[in-house]
Write a protein that holds these residues in place. Structure first.
Motif, short mmCIF file in Angstrom:
data_model
loop_
_atom_site.label_atom_id
_atom_site.label_comp_id
_atom_site.label_asym_id
_atom_site.label_seq_id
_atom_site.Cartn_x
_atom_site.Cartn_y
_atom_site.Cartn_z
N PHE A 281 -53.94 25.77 -18.89
CA PHE A 281 -54.63 24.49 -18.75
C PHE A 281 -55.87 24.38 -19.63
N PRO A 282 -56.80 25.34 -19.64
CA PRO A 282 -57.98 25.21 -20.51
C PRO A 282 -57.63 25.11 -21.99
N ALA A 283 -56.55 25.75 -22.41
CA ALA A 283 -56.16 25.68 -23.83
C ALA A 283 -55.83 24.25 -24.22
N ALA B 190 -34.23 22.14 -18.41
CA ALA B 190 -35.49 21.43 -18.15
C ALA B 190 -35.92 20.59 -19.35
N ILE B 191 -36.33 19.35 -19.08
CA ILE B 191 -36.84 18.47 -20.12
C ILE B 191 -38.26 17.98 -19.81
N GLU B 192 -38.75 18.21 -18.60
CA GLU B 192 -40.07 17.71 -18.25
C GLU B 192 -40.55 18.36 -16.95
N ILE B 193 -41.89 18.54 -16.86
CA ILE B 193 -42.56 18.84 -15.60
C ILE B 193 -43.35 17.60 -15.22
N ARG B 194 -43.23 17.14 -13.97
CA ARG B 194 -43.86 15.88 -13.59
C ARG B 194 -44.52 16.01 -12.22
N THR C 272 -57.87 16.32 -30.23
CA THR C 272 -57.47 16.34 -31.63
C THR C 272 -55.98 16.56 -31.82
N ALA C 273 -55.31 17.08 -30.80
CA ALA C 273 -53.87 17.38 -30.92
C ALA C 273 -53.04 16.16 -30.55
N PRO C 274 -51.86 16.02 -31.15
CA PRO C 274 -50.96 14.93 -30.75
C PRO C 274 -50.58 15.07 -29.28
N HIS C 275 -50.51 13.96 -28.59
CA HIS C 275 -50.10 13.99 -27.18
C HIS C 275 -48.58 13.94 -27.12
N GLU C 276 -47.99 15.02 -27.63
CA GLU C 276 -46.56 15.18 -27.67
C GLU C 276 -46.22 16.55 -27.11
N VAL C 277 -45.07 16.64 -26.47
CA VAL C 277 -44.64 17.91 -25.92
C VAL C 277 -44.50 18.94 -27.04
N LEU D 287 -47.72 18.29 -20.99
CA LEU D 287 -48.29 18.60 -22.31
C LEU D 287 -48.92 19.99 -22.33
N TRP D 288 -49.45 20.45 -21.18
CA TRP D 288 -50.09 21.76 -21.21
C TRP D 288 -49.20 22.88 -20.65
N TRP D 289 -48.09 22.53 -20.01
CA TRP D 289 -47.15 23.54 -19.53
C TRP D 289 -46.42 24.16 -20.72
N VAL D 290 -46.49 25.47 -20.85
CA VAL D 290 -45.87 26.16 -21.98
C VAL D 290 -44.36 26.22 -21.80
N ARG D 291 -43.63 25.79 -22.81
CA ARG D 291 -42.17 25.70 -22.71
C ARG D 291 -41.51 26.99 -23.21
N GLY D 292 -41.66 28.04 -22.45
CA GLY D 292 -41.01 29.29 -22.79
C GLY D 292 -39.74 29.48 -21.98
N PRO D 293 -38.93 30.48 -22.32
CA PRO D 293 -37.64 30.68 -21.66
C PRO D 293 -37.74 31.11 -20.21
N ILE D 294 -38.93 31.58 -19.75
CA ILE D 294 -39.04 32.04 -18.36
C ILE D 294 -39.97 31.15 -17.55
N ASN D 295 -40.35 29.99 -18.07
CA ASN D 295 -41.38 29.17 -17.43
C ASN D 295 -40.83 27.99 -16.64
#
Length: 265
Positions: free
Chosen positions: A128-130, A44-48, A137-142, A29-37
């Motif tokens: 992570f802090p973000a 990639a569909i998940e970090i676990r 308050t945010a949805p727990h969705e990717v 949920l906190w890993w940013v899904r950018g093209p270089i990450n």
């Protein structure tokens, strides 16, 4: 030969047990899904993080997974360690109590005799802090980036990012570069859409035959902010089906800002 180690640290306003749980269980949920990450961003569909000694750090694909590391120490609320499967490093993540909550520190160290180290945590730990700040308050969705992105080239991408953030109010899932920093990749966001800022190969004014379109919630307030911030206004607010205004940024790129519909996410 790579440097022997790299350290990154952030502070979050939760206790160490919660910080540990969120860091490991909610990493996707906190890993940013950018093209270089990712190692393979196209699949990639998940970090676990698999808990416990022997658990794996995985980059998950639809039909496979890349093992990024194997956990060698696991103390919930205190620390965990893993040996990288993709380079010659060992990583220790510690969770230390402080007055304001928890200090999370990541140390990546080259193993004796190792020759390859990709010290990536110093570039991603600030995500992570973000998430900790918004998770109640945010949805727990990717949070996935949209299919449409715009790449703009600048002589000074970092200065452009600061200007676009200050004058046009553009945000980022990553971070706005500080004065004196020039990251190799800068990505701003308008909702789920990405605006990638790149270094221009050759100096000179950009072509004016394109524009970036961004929908904003309060067009009048945004127009005032841009005008007072120093944007060159090409056309004031007008309506022709859609309601918009046009502006030029510090290096001549054209931008169109439009009033968002109430139904837009």
């Amino acid at each position: 030969m790579p440097e022997p180690s790299a350290t990154a640290s952030v502070e979050v306003p939760v206790d160490p047990a919660t910080a540990f749980q969120v860091f490991t269980e909610e990493i996707d949920l906190w890993w940013v899904r950018g093209p270089i990450n990712f190692w393979d961003s196209s699949r990639a569909i998940e970090i676990r993080v698999e808990p416990g000694v022997g658990g794996r750090i995985l980059e998950v694909y639809a039909d496979d997974a890349l093992e990024r590391g194997v956990i060698t120490a696991w103390e919930p609320g205190v620390r965990f360690e893993y040996r990288s499967s993709t380079d010659d490093t060992e990583t220790t993540v510690t969770f230390d109590p402080i007055a304001a909550g928890t200090r999370v520190t990541v140390v990546e160290a080259l193993v004796p005799g190792g020759t390859e180290a990709v010290y990536s945590w110093r570039n991603v730990l600030h995500w992570f802090p973000a998430w900790v700040a918004r998770r109640d308050t945010a949805p727990h969705e990717v949070r996935e980036v949209g299919r449409l992105a715009v790449a703009l080239s600048y002589d000074d991408p970092a200065a452009a990012a600061r200007w676009l953030h200050r004058v046009f109010g553009l945000e980022t899932w990553d971070r706005i570069p500080e004065e004196g920093r020039q990251p190799s990749w800068i990505e701003l966001h308008a909702g789920a859409s990405s605006i990638v800022l790149l270094r221009r190969d050759a100096p000179g004014a950009p072509a004016a035959d394109h524009a970036t379109w961004v929908y904003v919630d309060d067009l009048e307030a945004h127009f005032t902010q841009a005008s007072e911030g120093g944007a060159k206004i090409l056309s004031e607010i007008h309506q022709h089906g859609y309601k918009c205004y046009e502006a030029e940024d510090l290096e001549g790129h054209h931008w169109t800002f439009l009033q968002a519909r109430p139904t837009m996410p």
